[in-house]
Design an enzyme around this catalytic site. Structure first.
Site, PDB file in Angstrom:
ATOM      1  N   GLY A 158     -36.785 -23.314 -25.940  1.00 57.04           N
ATOM      2  CA  GLY A 158     -36.321 -22.682 -24.841  1.00 57.04           C
ATOM      3  C   GLY A 158     -34.470 -22.999 -24.864  1.00 57.04           C
ATOM      4  N   THR A 238     -36.531 -35.820 -23.578  1.00 61.50           N
ATOM      5  CA  THR A 238     -35.790 -35.474 -22.231  1.00 61.50           C
ATOM      6  C   THR A 238     -36.120 -34.416 -21.426  1.00 61.50           C
ATOM      7  OG1 THR A 238     -34.357 -34.005 -23.683  1.00 61.50           O
ATOM      8  CG2 THR A 238     -33.921 -36.266 -23.632  1.00 61.50           C
ATOM      9  N   ARG A 240     -39.871 -33.972 -19.161  1.00 62.24           N
ATOM     10  CA  ARG A 240     -40.624 -34.391 -18.131  1.00 62.24           C
ATOM     11  C   ARG A 240     -41.535 -35.681 -18.659  1.00 62.24           C
ATOM     12  NH1 ARG A 240     -36.777 -32.938 -15.706  1.00 62.24           N
ATOM     13  NH2 ARG A 240     -36.926 -31.600 -13.875  1.00 62.24           N
ATOM     14  N   GLU A 269     -40.781 -42.712 -12.167  1.00 61.00           N
ATOM     15  CA  GLU A 269     -39.247 -43.105 -11.951  1.00 61.00           C
ATOM     16  C   GLU A 269     -38.926 -43.508 -10.781  1.00 61.00           C
ATOM     17  OE1 GLU A 269     -37.392 -39.393 -13.253  1.00 61.00           O
ATOM     18  OE2 GLU A 269     -38.294 -39.387 -15.214  1.00 61.00           O
ATOM     19  N   HIS A 288     -33.178 -41.188 -16.704  1.00 66.07           N
ATOM     20  CA  HIS A 288     -33.014 -39.817 -16.303  1.00 66.07           C
ATOM     21  C   HIS A 288     -31.654 -39.413 -16.350  1.00 66.07           C
ATOM     22  CE1 HIS A 288     -35.601 -36.365 -14.617  1.00 66.07           C
ATOM     23  NE2 HIS A 288     -34.700 -36.019 -15.095  1.00 66.07           N
TER      24      HIS A 288
HETATM   25  P1  NAD Z   1     -36.498 -23.171 -20.974  1.00 65.73           P
HETATM   26  O1  NAD Z   1     -37.379 -22.407 -19.714  1.00 65.73           O
HETATM   27  O2  NAD Z   1     -35.486 -22.318 -21.203  1.00 65.73           O
HETATM   28  O3  NAD Z   1     -37.427 -23.690 -22.148  1.00 65.73           O
HETATM   29  C1  NAD Z   1     -38.806 -24.333 -22.005  1.00 65.73           C
HETATM   30  C2  NAD Z   1     -39.475 -23.652 -23.360  1.00 65.73           C
HETATM   31  O4  NAD Z   1     -40.888 -24.235 -23.413  1.00 65.73           O
HETATM   32  C3  NAD Z   1     -39.565 -22.140 -23.487  1.00 65.73           C
HETATM   33  O5  NAD Z   1     -39.355 -21.584 -24.406  1.00 65.73           O
HETATM   34  C4  NAD Z   1     -41.131 -21.845 -23.028  1.00 65.73           C
HETATM   35  O6  NAD Z   1     -41.653 -20.883 -23.550  1.00 65.73           O
HETATM   36  C5  NAD Z   1     -41.861 -23.091 -23.630  1.00 65.73           C
HETATM   37  N1  NAD Z   1     -42.949 -23.771 -23.219  1.00 65.73           N
HETATM   38  C6  NAD Z   1     -43.395 -23.643 -22.004  1.00 65.73           C
HETATM   39  N2  NAD Z   1     -44.699 -23.762 -21.545  1.00 65.73           N
HETATM   40  C7  NAD Z   1     -45.197 -24.121 -22.680  1.00 65.73           C
HETATM   41  C8  NAD Z   1     -46.295 -24.540 -23.474  1.00 65.73           C
HETATM   42  N3  NAD Z   1     -47.510 -24.715 -22.781  1.00 65.73           N
HETATM   43  N4  NAD Z   1     -46.358 -24.787 -24.577  1.00 65.73           N
HETATM   44  C9  NAD Z   1     -45.410 -24.860 -25.449  1.00 65.73           C
HETATM   45  N5  NAD Z   1     -44.088 -24.477 -25.008  1.00 65.73           N
HETATM   46  C10 NAD Z   1     -43.894 -24.011 -23.848  1.00 65.73           C
HETATM   47  O7  NAD Z   1     -36.076 -24.581 -20.174  1.00 65.73           O
HETATM   48  P2  NAD Z   1     -34.920 -25.475 -20.565  1.00 65.73           P
HETATM   49  O8  NAD Z   1     -33.747 -25.263 -19.459  1.00 65.73           O
HETATM   50  O9  NAD Z   1     -34.703 -25.702 -21.835  1.00 65.73           O
HETATM   51  O10 NAD Z   1     -35.499 -27.029 -19.950  1.00 65.73           O
HETATM   52  C11 NAD Z   1     -36.670 -27.254 -20.525  1.00 65.73           C
HETATM   53  C12 NAD Z   1     -36.859 -28.574 -19.506  1.00 65.73           C
HETATM   54  O11 NAD Z   1     -36.088 -29.737 -19.646  1.00 65.73           O
HETATM   55  C13 NAD Z   1     -37.020 -28.452 -18.008  1.00 65.73           C
HETATM   56  O12 NAD Z   1     -37.953 -27.573 -17.535  1.00 65.73           O
HETATM   57  C14 NAD Z   1     -36.916 -29.699 -17.423  1.00 65.73           C
HETATM   58  O13 NAD Z   1     -38.156 -30.116 -16.959  1.00 65.73           O
HETATM   59  C15 NAD Z   1     -36.246 -30.498 -18.597  1.00 65.73           C
HETATM   60  N6  NAD Z   1     -34.815 -30.989 -18.367  1.00 65.73           N
HETATM   61  C16 NAD Z   1     -34.865 -32.151 -18.254  1.00 65.73           C
HETATM   62  C17 NAD Z   1     -33.419 -32.688 -17.836  1.00 65.73           C
HETATM   63  C18 NAD Z   1     -33.100 -34.278 -17.902  1.00 65.73           C
HETATM   64  O14 NAD Z   1     -32.287 -34.766 -17.060  1.00 65.73           O
HETATM   65  N7  NAD Z   1     -33.729 -35.105 -18.764  1.00 65.73           N
HETATM   66  C19 NAD Z   1     -32.364 -31.884 -17.562  1.00 65.73           C
HETATM   67  C20 NAD Z   1     -32.769 -30.511 -17.614  1.00 65.73           C
HETATM   68  C21 NAD Z   1     -34.256 -30.150 -17.949  1.00 65.73           C
END
Ligand code: NAD
Length: 341
Positions: A158, A238, A240, A269, A288
């Site tokens: 994503g 990075t 969840r 956490e 985090h």
């Molecule tokens: P996004 O929605 O752009 O990307 C997520 C991708 O995962 C998508 O391409 C989706 O098709 C894919 N996906 C969903 N379910 C799936 C599955 N069952 N199997 C395979 N692929 C699957 O989201 P993003 O903006 O890239 O963020 C991703 C995640 O990162 C967020 O949901 C959040 O939990 C996490 N995040 C963590 C931090 C941090 O502080 N560490 C910060 C921001 C986001």
């Protein structure tokens, strides 16, 4: 009368806070620790809106006990802490902050990849520990894995997964990915190759997780998946914590099924300081901090407030998580304020 909002934490943007106070009757929580469920329920009883953090659990019972609630704006892109189904059923708009944190999280992911493969944290500790750095330079001291020519496996291509893949090109890595959505545009643009999950785990030298936490991705990486990985491979998370089965990961790291792991997120956490992960040498652990840059956190604040005010102004918010809600409670029925440009 102004609409009432419960804001669980002061946000780091003067613009965002000024806008909240200009348009809304703000109940601002001053404490650092997340509110308990009882506290949430008590404060939401008379509120039209909630601005929350990812640490604040907004479950079905909490939502049901907030009869006036129209919008939940979370100061995060992840929304696994909110029962979106329940919110939608009750005509409550849910919004998040995608995009503005993508580059910061991709940078942190790369900081972790480099830190674990080149043993940066372990090496820093060694310099500070009397007797560890005994000889000035040695052919076999603190060896790590070279990235050039290796394969990066991105799980979830994503926004963040793509930004991580872009950076990998600069390090001379081949990139494979697994996602529920095939990204042929990116396959062409970045030369990334789609593979099924099992194949990715078998082939990658670095596996990096970027899927949201959902029912489907909960413990997506457990004993069976870890056993498929190369014994020389590294796992980076990075996304969840609960995407990985932590107990299985500890076993994999102890027994050498994989060479190392670098984690920004955990099932629990804060991670207790005496957790088995903290006893291991082949891990890098950070608290985090994926989106923790001055720039990103301010942009997230502006976005979270813009989302919330849009809904209350009867306008479609820029980042709506549950568009189905538009049919359940149309925007004109939510409208409470007029925004001045
Ligand atoms: P996004 O929605 O752009 O990307 C997520 C991708 O995962 C998508 O391409 C989706 O098709 C894919 N996906 C969903 N379910 C799936 C599955 N069952 N199997 C395979 N692929 C699957 O989201 P993003 O903006 O890239 O963020 C991703 C995640 O990162 C967020 O949901 C959040 O939990 C996490 N995040 C963590 C931090 C941090 O502080 N560490 C910060 C921001 C986001």
């Amino acid at each position: 009368m102004k609409p009432k909002v419960y804001v669980t934490r002061k946000l780091p943007s003067k613009r965002a806070m000024d806008l909240l106070f200009k348009y809304l009757d703000v109940d601002l929580r001053e404490e650092e620790v997340p509110p308990s469920k009882e506290e949430m329920i008590a404060h939401l009883e008379d509120k039209d809106a909630l601005l929350c953090l990812l640490t604040d659990r907004v479950d079905a019972e909490t939502i049901r006990s907030a009869p006036k609630l129209k919008v939940i704006s979370t100061y995060s892109v992840g929304f696994d802490h909110i029962d979106v189904e329940e919110a939608t059923a009750r005509g409550i708009y849910v919004t998040n902050t995608p995009g503005v944190l993508t580059e910061a999280v991709a940078d942190l992911t790369w900081a972790l990849i480099l830190a674990i493969t080149r043993r940066i944290v372990e090496a820093d500790r060694c310099v500070r520990t009397p007797g560890c750095w005994r000889i000035g330079w040695a052919p076999d001291f603190m060896l790590g894995m070279e990235l050039n020519g290796k394969t990066l496996g991105v799980i979830g291509l994503g926004r963040i997964g793509t930004a991580v893949a872009r950076r990998a090109k600069g390090f001379g890595m081949s990139i494979i990915y697994y996602d529920v959505i095939r990204r042929e545009d990116l396959e062409k643009e970045l030369g990334v190759k789609y593979v099924p999950l099992k194949e990715l785990l078998k082939e990658a030298d670095v596996v990096s997780i970027h899927v949201p936490l959902t029912k489907e991705t909960y413990h997506m990486i457990k004993e069976e998946e870890l056993r498929l990985m190369k014994s020389t491979a590294y796992l980076v998370n990075t996304a969840r914590g609960a995407v990985i089965d932590t107990n299985a990961l500890v076993k994999a790291l102890k027994e050498g099924w994989i060479r190392g792991a670098a984690l920004d997120v955990f099932e629990q956490e804060p991670l207790p300081a005496d957790h088995p992960l903290t006893k291991l040498k082949n891990v890098v652990l950070v608290p985090h901090i994926g989106s923790a840059t001055y720039e990103t956190r301010a942009k997230m604040a502006d976005m979270a407030v813009d989302n919330l005010l849009s809904v209350l102004a009867g306008k479609r918010p820029p980042n709506l998580v549950n568009p189905e809600v538009l049919k359940i409670r149309p925007l004109e029925k939510v409208k409470m304020i007029e925004l001045k440009e």
